[in-house]
Structure formats: C-alpha cells, structure tokens
Design a protein around this motif. Structure first.
Motif, PDB file in Angstrom:
ATOM      1  N   THR A  79      13.760  41.410  20.685  1.00 20.46           N
ATOM      2  CA  THR A  79      12.478  41.811  21.251  1.00 20.46           C
ATOM      3  C   THR A  79      12.689  42.787  22.395  1.00 20.46           C
ATOM      4  O   THR A  79      13.553  42.563  23.246  1.00 20.46           O
ATOM      5  N   MET A  80      11.910  43.853  22.434  1.00 16.82           N
ATOM      6  CA  MET A  80      11.950  44.776  23.555  1.00 16.82           C
ATOM      7  C   MET A  80      11.076  44.240  24.673  1.00 16.82           C
ATOM      8  O   MET A  80       9.904  43.911  24.474  1.00 16.82           O
ATOM      9  N   GLY A  81      11.670  44.115  25.857  1.00 16.68           N
ATOM     10  CA  GLY A  81      10.925  43.694  27.029  1.00 16.68           C
ATOM     11  C   GLY A  81      10.310  44.880  27.750  1.00 16.68           C
ATOM     12  O   GLY A  81      10.030  45.919  27.158  1.00 16.68           O
ATOM     13  N   VAL A  82      10.139  44.744  29.050  1.00 17.35           N
ATOM     14  CA  VAL A  82       9.440  45.781  29.806  1.00 17.35           C
ATOM     15  C   VAL A  82      10.288  47.028  30.025  1.00 17.35           C
ATOM     16  O   VAL A  82      11.515  46.982  30.054  1.00 17.35           O
ATOM     17  N   PHE A  83       9.597  48.121  30.170  1.00 16.11           N
ATOM     18  CA  PHE A  83      10.111  49.297  30.861  1.00 16.11           C
ATOM     19  C   PHE A  83       9.090  49.645  31.936  1.00 16.11           C
ATOM     20  O   PHE A  83       7.971  49.135  31.936  1.00 16.11           O
ATOM     21  N   VAL A  84       9.471  50.488  32.884  1.00 17.66           N
ATOM     22  CA  VAL A  84       8.602  50.804  34.020  1.00 17.66           C
ATOM     23  C   VAL A  84       7.772  52.050  33.715  1.00 17.66           C
ATOM     24  O   VAL A  84       8.317  53.079  33.294  1.00 17.66           O
ATOM     25  N   VAL A  85       6.464  51.957  33.915  1.00 18.55           N
ATOM     26  CA  VAL A  85       5.595  53.126  33.773  1.00 18.55           C
ATOM     27  C   VAL A  85       5.932  54.125  34.880  1.00 18.55           C
ATOM     28  O   VAL A  85       5.930  53.783  36.070  1.00 18.55           O
ATOM     29  N   ASP A  86       6.207  55.324  34.493  1.00 20.66           N
ATOM     30  CA  ASP A  86       6.580  56.375  35.440  1.00 20.66           C
ATOM     31  C   ASP A  86       5.345  56.869  36.190  1.00 20.66           C
ATOM     32  O   ASP A  86       4.503  57.565  35.646  1.00 20.66           O
ATOM     33  N   LYS A  87       5.261  56.454  37.461  1.00 19.41           N
ATOM     34  CA  LYS A  87       4.168  56.933  38.321  1.00 19.41           C
ATOM     35  C   LYS A  87       4.709  57.489  39.632  1.00 19.41           C
ATOM     36  O   LYS A  87       3.970  57.670  40.589  1.00 19.41           O
ATOM     37  N   GLY A  88       6.046  57.721  39.667  1.00 24.66           N
ATOM     38  CA  GLY A  88       6.627  58.352  40.837  1.00 24.66           C
ATOM     39  C   GLY A  88       7.332  57.419  41.792  1.00 24.66           C
ATOM     40  O   GLY A  88       7.617  57.800  42.916  1.00 24.66           O
ATOM     41  N   GLY A  89       7.623  56.179  41.372  1.00 24.34           N
ATOM     42  CA  GLY A  89       8.324  55.237  42.234  1.00 24.34           C
ATOM     43  C   GLY A  89       7.419  54.116  42.704  1.00 24.34           C
ATOM     44  O   GLY A  89       6.188  54.245  42.729  1.00 24.34           O
ATOM     45  N   ASN A  90       8.030  53.000  43.084  1.00 22.32           N
ATOM     46  CA  ASN A  90       7.265  51.805  43.456  1.00 22.32           C
ATOM     47  C   ASN A  90       6.285  52.046  44.601  1.00 22.32           C
ATOM     48  O   ASN A  90       5.170  51.524  44.601  1.00 22.32           O
ATOM     49  N   SER A  91       6.720  52.804  45.608  1.00 22.19           N
ATOM     50  CA  SER A  91       5.880  53.004  46.792  1.00 22.19           C
ATOM     51  C   SER A  91       4.970  54.216  46.693  1.00 22.19           C
ATOM     52  O   SER A  91       3.997  54.322  47.433  1.00 22.19           O
ATOM     53  N   ALA A  92       5.284  55.112  45.793  1.00 22.67           N
ATOM     54  CA  ALA A  92       4.621  56.418  45.759  1.00 22.67           C
ATOM     55  C   ALA A  92       3.262  56.359  45.061  1.00 22.67           C
ATOM     56  O   ALA A  92       2.970  55.452  44.292  1.00 22.67           O
ATOM     57  N   ASN A  93       2.444  57.362  45.353  1.00 24.44           N
ATOM     58  CA  ASN A  93       1.166  57.573  44.661  1.00 24.44           C
ATOM     59  C   ASN A  93       0.339  56.286  44.613  1.00 24.44           C
ATOM     60  O   ASN A  93      -0.090  55.841  43.549  1.00 24.44           O
ATOM     61  N   THR A  94       0.136  55.721  45.757  1.00 19.88           N
ATOM     62  CA  THR A  94      -0.508  54.417  45.831  1.00 19.88           C
ATOM     63  C   THR A  94      -1.922  54.421  45.258  1.00 19.88           C
ATOM     64  O   THR A  94      -2.745  55.288  45.597  1.00 19.88           O
ATOM     65  N   LEU A  95      -2.191  53.453  44.401  1.00 23.35           N
ATOM     66  CA  LEU A  95      -3.526  53.324  43.827  1.00 23.35           C
ATOM     67  C   LEU A  95      -4.509  52.775  44.854  1.00 23.35           C
ATOM     68  O   LEU A  95      -5.717  52.953  44.710  1.00 23.35           O
ATOM     69  N   ALA A  96      -3.997  52.117  45.897  1.00 24.26           N
ATOM     70  CA  ALA A  96      -4.873  51.557  46.932  1.00 24.26           C
ATOM     71  C   ALA A  96      -5.623  52.632  47.704  1.00 24.26           C
ATOM     72  O   ALA A  96      -6.668  52.366  48.286  1.00 24.26           O
ATOM     73  N   ALA A  97      -5.103  53.860  47.708  1.00 24.38           N
ATOM     74  CA  ALA A  97      -5.734  54.936  48.470  1.00 24.38           C
ATOM     75  C   ALA A  97      -7.004  55.454  47.811  1.00 24.38           C
ATOM     76  O   ALA A  97      -7.846  56.075  48.475  1.00 24.38           O
ATOM     77  N   GLY A  98      -7.143  55.234  46.513  1.00 26.78           N
ATOM     78  CA  GLY A  98      -8.319  55.725  45.812  1.00 26.78           C
ATOM     79  C   GLY A  98      -8.344  57.231  45.621  1.00 26.78           C
ATOM     80  O   GLY A  98      -9.397  57.808  45.335  1.00 26.78           O
ATOM     81  N   LYS A  99      -7.199  57.882  45.768  1.00 24.91           N
ATOM     82  CA  LYS A  99      -7.136  59.337  45.642  1.00 24.91           C
ATOM     83  C   LYS A  99      -7.004  59.749  44.183  1.00 24.91           C
ATOM     84  O   LYS A  99      -6.183  59.201  43.450  1.00 24.91           O
TER      85      LYS A  99
END
Length: 304
Positions: free
Chosen positions: A98-118
């Motif tokens: 079974t293939m497990g997770v891979f990470v969605v490329d959004k620029g790194g864990n801290s980067a491009n925060t969705l909390a900012a609403g930008k």
C-alpha cells in the motif's frame, strides 16, 4: 540489471538474527532477515534499509516486502520524476503493498500560511493539490499530507482558523472527485506552526466536512505537544484515517524512548484499524546493525 531471487515461505518469528544469503547476477550477496507477519501495516521510507537493499528504490521496496513491511511512505514523492513515480506505483501493486502519504507541495511546512487568508498563499496550496492528484494516480496513493503553515500573528485566532477551514474546503473540492484524502498533520517542530493539537485538527476537519479532509495522527509530535495518546486517539477516532510513528525523545524507532508503542499499536489494532502506520523516524544505530535493530523494534512492538 540485478537478478532478484526472493525468499518465499519463511516462517514468521520474533528474532531477526537468522539471516540467509541472496545472490545477484553480479555475484554479490545480500543478507536477508526473516519475514514477519505484522498485525499492522507499518510503512518504511526509502533509505531505511539501503545498507541491506542498496540505494535503488525498487530494490528497497522488494526488501521491505520480503521482511514483512507491506506499505511505503515517501514524503518527497512529488519531487520525483514522473516515470519513477509510475515505476514505484507499479512495483507496489505487484508486491501487494500500500502506498502511504506523500507531502503536498505548498512551499514547506511553515511557508504560505493558510491562516493568513491571502489569495496568493491559497493559490499555491490549490496548485499543489491539483498536481498531487496526478502524482497520486501514478503511484497508487490515496492520502497526502497537508500542513497549513505558520500562525498569522496579527489576526485573531478565530479568523485564522476560519481562513484555514475555507482554504481546506477548496482543496477538498479538488481531491474529493478522485477519492483522495488530505490528512492534516499537527506538528511540534516550532511554536510558530498553526496546527499543533489533535482537538484543534478535529474541529477543523468537522468544519471542512469532507471525506477528503482528515487527521494524520503522528504520535511523536502529539506526545510532545499534548500526551495522552490513547485517550486523544479515542476522542478523535472518527476523523483519523492515518497514523505516523516515532519515539520521543529522539524521533527514532519504537522501544528507544518513552512511548509504550506495544500498547498504542494494540489499541489501534483492536479498534479494527487496517490502514497505514507511517514510520516517519530515524534509526538509533547506523549501518546494517541499525536496520536489524529497527526491524526487531517493530517485531517487539507488534507482539501483542
């Protein structure tokens, strides 16, 4: 090209010490630990067994299957060439893995925060989701890790949470038609990270209200952030389709730290869980000795 002769019908056992030789066309010999019938679907990463299997990822997949590990995690799958993604997916299918997770490329864990609403941050995330759909098709994946990014400190927490929920709803709209699931991972790496607790992640998943947005319960991070692993797994159970493993302190294999993984694994197994248990940790010892110690740690922790 190496000729692989695979060990079949090896009896499962609790010891890793018994080794058998494996020859290749080049005349080299590969030591082969026993195969174990694990109760849960533990998923190594590439590189964990390269001292036994070599650096070729396909050889490593065969080694994983031959020792009883029937799943794979590969955080960096999106960065691999498309032809290798396909080859990995085909090999997993042939081996019944079974293939497990891979990470969605959004620029790194801290980067491009969705909390900012930008908008620009959300657009990067949504583009990563679209590309992840194609990657998932090639490697037979269902789950992919999403980290929302850092806090946006100048905004009230409720506004930040609403921004994250809205962005994840839009991501779920991309993934849901394909039966794919983003799993949100609370992390302990930095106090700046927005997502840190299981109840916080549970709330967000309930608000997104999609089968494509669930919790990745990483026991290493959540032991550091909140403890009470079994209690909090029970509280959040209906939103958890995926687990990751790592002992604390040190983020190495089970039995090297404070977490009683035998009890945690027993609880998860008795709940009827049949999904992937991602081995997102290092090895406590180097070389072949470390790889054998890793296998033995899972044999011991799976003995319930």
């Amino acid at each position: 090209m190496k000729r692989r002769s695979f060990v079949k019908g090896l009896a499962a056992g609790s010891a890793v010490a018994g080794l058998s030789g494996m020859a290749s066309a080049a005349g080299t010999t590969r030591s082969m630990p026993q195969k174990h019938n694990f109760k849960l679907k533990y998923a190594p990463h590439f590189g964990m067994f390269e001292h036994h299997a070599g650096k070729d990822p396909i050889d490593q997949l065969h080694f994983m299957a031959e020792t009883g590990f029937m799943a794979l995690e590969d955080n960096g799958m999106m960065g691999r060439p498309a032809e290798l993604q396909t080859k990995i997916g085909d090999t997993l299918a042939k081996l019944g893995m079974t293939m497990g997770v891979f990470v969605v490329d959004k620029g790194g864990n801290s980067a491009n925060t969705l909390a900012a609403g930008k908008k620009e941050h959300v657009d990067i995330f949504l583009d990563g989701c679209r590309r992840a759909v194609e990657v998932a098709k090639r490697c037979n994946a269902k789950w992919m890790t999403v980290v929302p990014g850092d806090y946006e400190r100048h905004l009230p927490l409720g506004i930040q949470t609403a921004n994250v929920i809205e962005a994840l709803r839009r991501g779920a709209e991309i993934l849901e038609p394909h039966g794919l699931v983003m799993v949100l991972e609370p992390l302990s790496d930095s106090p700046n990270l927005f997502l840190q607790y299981s109840d916080q992640t549970y709330l967000i998943c309930k608000a997104v209200n999609s089968p494509s947005c669930k919790i990745l319960y990483d026991a290493y991070h959540l032991q550091k952030n909140e403890g009470q692993l079994i209690t909090n797994i029970e509280r959040c159970w209906e939103e958890i389709p995926y687990f990751q493993i790592g002992d604390n302190p040190g983020r190495k294999e089970p039995t090297t730290g404070e977490i009683n993984y035998r009890n945690v694994f027993k609880y998860i197994h008795e709940k009827g869980y049949t999904g992937v248990m991602g081995m997102e940790h290092g090895l406590s010892k180097p070389g072949k000795e470390g790889e054998l110690a890793l296998i033995q740690a899972y044999v011991e922790s799976d003995n319930f």
